[in-house]
Write a protein that holds these residues in place. Structure first.
Motif, PDB file in Angstrom:
ATOM      1  N   ALA A   1      89.416  51.512  41.563  1.00  9.84           N
ATOM      2  CA  ALA A   1      89.886  53.198  40.537  1.00  9.84           C
ATOM      3  C   ALA A   1      89.162  52.789  39.468  1.00  9.84           C
ATOM      4  N   VAL A   2      89.007  53.633  38.639  1.00 13.98           N
ATOM      5  CA  VAL A   2      88.503  52.944  37.338  1.00 13.98           C
ATOM      6  C   VAL A   2      89.979  55.027  36.664  1.00 13.98           C
ATOM      7  N   VAL A   3      90.523  54.281  35.192  1.00 15.02           N
ATOM      8  CA  VAL A   3      91.732  54.536  34.497  1.00 15.02           C
ATOM      9  C   VAL A   3      90.628  55.535  33.722  1.00 15.02           C
ATOM     10  N   PHE A   4      90.709  56.381  32.887  1.00 15.28           N
ATOM     11  CA  PHE A   4      90.662  57.306  31.500  1.00 15.28           C
ATOM     12  C   PHE A   4      92.175  57.599  30.911  1.00 15.28           C
ATOM     13  N   GLU A   5      91.871  56.440  30.208  1.00 11.89           N
ATOM     14  CA  GLU A   5      93.264  56.683  29.050  1.00 11.89           C
ATOM     15  C   GLU A   5      93.078  57.155  27.957  1.00 11.89           C
TER      16      GLU A   5
END
Length: 224
Positions: free
Chosen positions: A163-167
């Motif tokens: 997965a990837v997180v955008f924060e």
């Protein structure tokens, strides 16, 4: 804090977004509410704003409220103030188009807001709420703890490494990294970034190509 000098491609099976500052610009309202809170108790608003970004409101109230204050009641009062104020809320540039380009069952929202506030702000910004949303009621430990991001990955049926997180906030970036998820920092309020964390200004230059792999899973390739 620097932007990539060359385009970077990142391939994942699921995408996890924070909300405030990442998909939705609600800065004016957030600062207005905390300014009122600080003024009531004679608190240092600069310190509150410096440390509250990305944190559950109750955790900030608990830290700064005077001794003997009813933390739950204060947090609920502040929450109601935020839920009834939507003027000036807009989507982060490029967020709407990017969300529309992604498969619904491969996207989750992970926010320190409660569900009502998340619905209010996403609607005010003209963004569709992802089917999978982990709001403050769904976790026992808020960011920077990784519980929310780990729960979202599990709900989408993916391993965190896929997965990837955008924060946008230091607490959220720390949560994504603690969950073992590749994390991309968004916007101007990320603080000093850990090694390996890429930074984007917004989504104006971000595109996604969506395919199925040989196992039938979504494969999402971001060009950053």
């Amino acid at each position: 804090m620097s932007l990539p000098t060359e385009a970077v491609t990142l391939t994942v099976h699921a995408v996890l977004f924070d909300m405030d500052g990442t998909l939705v610009d609600s800065t004016a309202i957030v600062e207005q509410v905390w300014c009122e809170f600080a003024g009531r108790y004679g608190l240092d608003i600069d310190e509150i704003l410096r440390t509250s970004h990305g944190i559950q409101a109750k955790d900030t109230v608990r830290r700064f409220a005077p001794a003997g204050a009813d933390i739950d009641a204060l947090a609920e009062e502040l929450g109601e103030m935020e839920r009834t104020r939507t003027s000036g809320i807009v989507a982060i540039p490029g967020a709407a188009a990017l969300l529309r380009s992604l498969p619904a069952d491969a996207v989750a929202l992970v926010t320190s807001a409660d569900r009502i506030l998340a619905d209010v702000r996403m609607r005010a910004a003209g963004l569709e709420m992802p089917t999978t949303a982990v709001t403050s009621e769904a976790v026992t430990r808020g960011k920077p703890h990784p519980e929310g991001y780990l729960r979202a990955a599990a709900l989408l049926g993916v391993d965190p490494v896929d997965a990837v997180v955008f924060e946008d906030a230091p607490a959220g970036i720390a949560a994504g990294l603690a969950a073992g998820i590749r994390t991309i920092a968004v916007g101007p309020n990320t603080g000093e970034l850990p090694d390996g964390v890429l930074h984007i200004r917004d989504y104006s230059s971000v595109s996604a190509t969506v395919e199925h792999d040989e196992d039938g899973r979504w494969t999402i390739s971001f060009r950053l």
